[in-house]
Design an enzyme around this catalytic site. Structure first.
Site, mmCIF file in Angstrom:
data_model
loop_
_atom_site.group_PDB
_atom_site.id
_atom_site.type_symbol
_atom_site.label_atom_id
_atom_site.label_comp_id
_atom_site.label_asym_id
_atom_site.label_seq_id
_atom_site.Cartn_x
_atom_site.Cartn_y
_atom_site.Cartn_z
ATOM 1 N N TYR A 1 57.032 14.403 37.934
ATOM 2 C CA TYR A 1 58.286 13.638 37.909
ATOM 3 C C TYR A 1 58.394 12.935 39.253
ATOM 4 O O TYR A 1 58.276 13.576 40.297
ATOM 5 C CB TYR A 1 59.479 14.583 37.709
ATOM 6 C CG TYR A 1 60.741 13.830 37.379
ATOM 7 C CD1 TYR A 1 60.997 13.446 36.075
ATOM 8 C CD2 TYR A 1 61.661 13.476 38.363
ATOM 9 C CE1 TYR A 1 62.141 12.734 35.756
ATOM 10 C CE2 TYR A 1 62.805 12.769 38.049
ATOM 11 C CZ TYR A 1 63.040 12.397 36.744
ATOM 12 O OH TYR A 1 64.167 11.680 36.426
ATOM 13 N N TYR B 1 65.914 20.516 29.558
ATOM 14 C CA TYR B 1 66.625 20.046 30.754
ATOM 15 C C TYR B 1 67.320 21.194 31.481
ATOM 16 O O TYR B 1 67.587 21.102 32.669
ATOM 17 C CB TYR B 1 67.671 18.992 30.381
ATOM 18 C CG TYR B 1 67.108 17.623 30.037
ATOM 19 C CD1 TYR B 1 65.742 17.386 29.997
ATOM 20 C CD2 TYR B 1 67.960 16.561 29.761
ATOM 21 C CE1 TYR B 1 65.241 16.137 29.680
ATOM 22 C CE2 TYR B 1 67.470 15.308 29.446
ATOM 23 C CZ TYR B 1 66.109 15.107 29.394
ATOM 24 O OH TYR B 1 65.629 13.861 29.086
HETATM 25 C C1 LIG Z 1 65.649 11.493 31.641
HETATM 26 S S1 LIG Z 1 66.375 10.456 30.442
HETATM 27 C C2 LIG Z 1 65.194 10.450 29.171
HETATM 28 C C3 LIG Z 1 64.809 9.046 28.805
HETATM 29 C C4 LIG Z 1 65.885 8.292 28.079
HETATM 30 N N1 LIG Z 1 65.855 8.604 26.654
HETATM 31 C C5 LIG Z 1 65.740 6.789 28.296
HETATM 32 O O1 LIG Z 1 65.824 6.019 27.338
HETATM 33 O O2 LIG Z 1 65.583 6.378 29.446
HETATM 34 C C6 LIG Z 1 67.692 11.471 29.910
HETATM 35 C C7 LIG Z 1 68.614 10.807 28.930
HETATM 36 O O3 LIG Z 1 67.991 10.643 27.662
HETATM 37 C C8 LIG Z 1 68.889 10.961 26.601
HETATM 38 N N2 LIG Z 1 68.387 12.167 25.914
HETATM 39 C C9 LIG Z 1 67.325 12.900 26.271
HETATM 40 N N3 LIG Z 1 67.123 13.922 25.422
HETATM 41 C C10 LIG Z 1 68.082 13.847 24.495
HETATM 42 C C11 LIG Z 1 68.426 14.650 23.361
HETATM 43 N N4 LIG Z 1 67.742 15.721 23.018
HETATM 44 N N5 LIG Z 1 69.523 14.275 22.651
HETATM 45 C C12 LIG Z 1 70.243 13.200 22.988
HETATM 46 N N6 LIG Z 1 69.965 12.405 24.033
HETATM 47 C C13 LIG Z 1 68.901 12.716 24.801
HETATM 48 C C14 LIG Z 1 70.232 11.252 27.257
HETATM 49 O O4 LIG Z 1 70.951 10.049 27.275
HETATM 50 C C15 LIG Z 1 69.844 11.648 28.665
HETATM 51 O O5 LIG Z 1 70.855 11.397 29.621
#
Ligand SMILES: C[S@@+](CC[C@H](N)C(=O)[O-])C[C@H]1O[C@@H](n2cnc3c(N)ncnc32)[C@H](O)[C@@H]1O
Length: 516
Positions: free
Chosen positions: A356, A464
């Site tokens: 990361y 997470y």
């Molecule tokens: C580290 S980012 C992961 C990448 C993100 N999906 C993106 O489009 O940039 C974390 C965010 O992804 C979304 N996310 C990740 N895992 C999820 C899950 N299991 N359910 C819903 N949203 C998720 C949430 O908005 C979270 O704040």
């Protein structure tokens, strides 16, 4: 790159200078986003750029060239022109009017377009700062300021009105693919079968963490290498001969190899295990050679790899994460969780994937970034729904190293493909602490390893909520408590839930919320 395109009511991205892009799609109306640019335009850009003029459509195309820190100077400092460098002089002279340096963005844009049509590359770097474009010549730290408070300008908006949005979407995608091609290691591809969107264009892809303001690595002198190990100790004998490897001094104790006296000392002593036999982190032979051993996969004990000061040599089997990603990845659009990351080839349990990465920042700075969103009155829901890319380096917290003194990796604007890994309550990957300097408890790597065999094309996920923090029993206890709640309790719960993000991992034992 700065691309301005009309989007109708499909999608809006608002960007205030220096703040994060927000996104809204009609299918997710519940998201609280910033007021959209009055005209409903879609603006994307990157910060540091060599400045090329895309004269055909009158937009600027800025290509990333370097990442030197930019220094700010006030516009007034350039009025006398005696201190101007060659690039600043060229802007000033070619514009034929000193007012270009203090004009509005509209006049600047049109003057620029009219008078510089034939100049393709300025070899300058632009950075936005409080509504000003700061211009810097690559080799000179001095910075001129060009006032550009309103972007997109009228001419850009007019141009965008006449251009199909799909054109801009294509250009953004092509640019991102070019950026991905520059990441070191096997290819990282981009796939989107869901819609026209792309990951943030101004995201800066980096191979190593950047140290933010106020963040310091332990002094280089504190980094010690193993001195008793040698590359020629014999076949299959290297640092895995752990009685000798100084790098494993603080690694997990191998309980099975303890003498009676050592066991007694471990159980009744002060916790000092330096002279005891240690666990070697990686398989050193067979089909799983190089993969993390089960003990580490399960225990989450920190991994201490050999480093540049070691005498073991580069063939040492205690070097893995430091060689970087070796697997081909794909960033892809999921149906309901934004972007995700998947592997293009099968992975073995314990196989290293990638680290990361981002900007390492202080706790105070992380709090500031987390509570700031580009709207004047951030609601609780808006803050909760803001995508989070902060990863706290809190593996070694102690009374001497409280949580508030730990650093945080911010992958929002800069990082690697792993910042797209989504959460799952039943993940196929896990994150591990990997250190090259056993004496530095604040700066280390977060490395993702496959927690089970993973098929080609499978989405990569991790939990997470680090399992170190949430024990299975605790979770079950919470569920039981929930069932016995009264009306007041349920209302409080609803209020709490409004400020939380729903988990859409789809696991049968899904915890329902992303973070609690
Ligand atoms: C580290 S980012 C992961 C990448 C993100 N999906 C993106 O489009 O940039 C974390 C965010 O992804 C979304 N996310 C990740 N895992 C999820 C899950 N299991 N359910 C819903 N949203 C998720 C949430 O908005 C979270 O704040």
């Amino acid at each position: 790159m700065l691309i301005v395109t009309a989007t109708g009511n499909e999608k809006h991205v608002v960007d205030k200078w220096g703040t994060q892009l927000r996104r809204k799609s009609v299918s997710r109306k519940s998201r609280d986003v910033d007021p959209v640019d009055a005209e409903g335009f879609y603006v994307q850009h990157v910060q540091k750029a060599t400045w090329t003029q895309w004269t055909q459509k009158g937009f600027y195309v800025q290509r990333v060239q370097r990442s030197n820190p930019l220094k700010k100077r006030k516009a007034s400092e350039f009025d006398g022109s005696t201190h101007l460098n060659a690039f600043q002089r060229s802007v000033k002279l070619k514009s034929r009017s000193p007012s270009v340096l203090s004009s509005t963005s509209e006049s600047f844009t049109s003057k620029f377009n009219i008078e510089h049509k034939h100049v393709k590359i300025y070899n300058g770097v632009l950075k936005q700062n409080n509504g000003f474009l700061e211009v810097e010549r690559s080799t000179n730290p001095n910075v001129a300021q060009l006032e550009a408070r309103r972007i997109p300008t009228e001419s850009m908006i007019n141009e965008a009105r006449q251009t199909l949005t799909v054109r801009a979407a294509n250009k953004i995608r092509v640019e991102i693919q070019k950026q991905l091609a520059r990441i070191s290691g096997p290819p990282v591809r981009l796939a989107n079968t869901i819609d026209e969107s792309s990951p943030p264009l101004r995201f800066e892809w980096i191979d190593e963490n950047i140290l933010g303001e106020g963040v310091q690595k332990a002094d280089a002198d504190t980094m010690l290498g193993c001195q008793s190990c040698r590359p020629d100790m014999g076949q299959n004998i290297g640092c895995e001969y752990t009685k000798k490897c100084d790098c494993l001094e603080f690694a997990a104790v191998n309980q099975r190899r303890l003498t009676e006296a050592q066991r007694y000392k471990l159980d009744h002593g002060d916790g000092d295990s330096r002279d005891m036999p240690k666990r070697f982190p990686y398989h050193n032979s067979g089909a799983s050679a190089g993969c993390l051993v089960s003990f580490y996969l399960e225990s989450r004990a920190p991994i201490y790899e050999c480093n540049a000061k070691c005498r073991c040599g580069m063939g040492c089997k205690n070097r893995n994460v430091q060689f970087g990603r070796q697997v081909e990845l794909e960033i892809f659009k999921t149906a309901d969780r934004g972007w995700g990351l998947r592997t293009k080839s099968p992975l073995k349990r314990g196989q290293f994937i990638d680290t990361y990465r981002g900007e390492i920042i202080t706790d105070a700075e992380a709090t500031r970034r987390e509570t700031t969103i580009p709207t004047s009155t951030p609601s609780k829901a808006a803050l909760a729904h803001k995508d989070s890319y902060l990863y706290t380096l809190d593996k070694f917290t102690s009374p001497l190293l409280p949580l508030s003194a730990c650093y945080i990796i911010d992958g929002s604007h800069t990082g690697g493909p792993t910042r797209f890994i989504n959460h799952s309550c039943a993940p196929n990957c896990r994150q591990y602490t990997v250190s090259y300097n056993k004496y530095d408890q604040r700066v280390y790597e977060i490395a993702f390893f496959a927690y089970r065999d993973i098929e080609a094309g499978e989405e990569l996920t991790f939990d997470y909520l680090d399992k170190d923090e949430v024990e299975e029993g605790e979770e079950d206890g919470e569920r039981e408590k929930d069932q016995g709640k009264g009306k007041e309790g349920r209302e409080k719960e609803r209020e709490r839930e409004e400020g939380m993000s729903e988990c859409r991992c789809g696991a049968s034992r899904c915890r329902k919320w992303l973070w609690m």
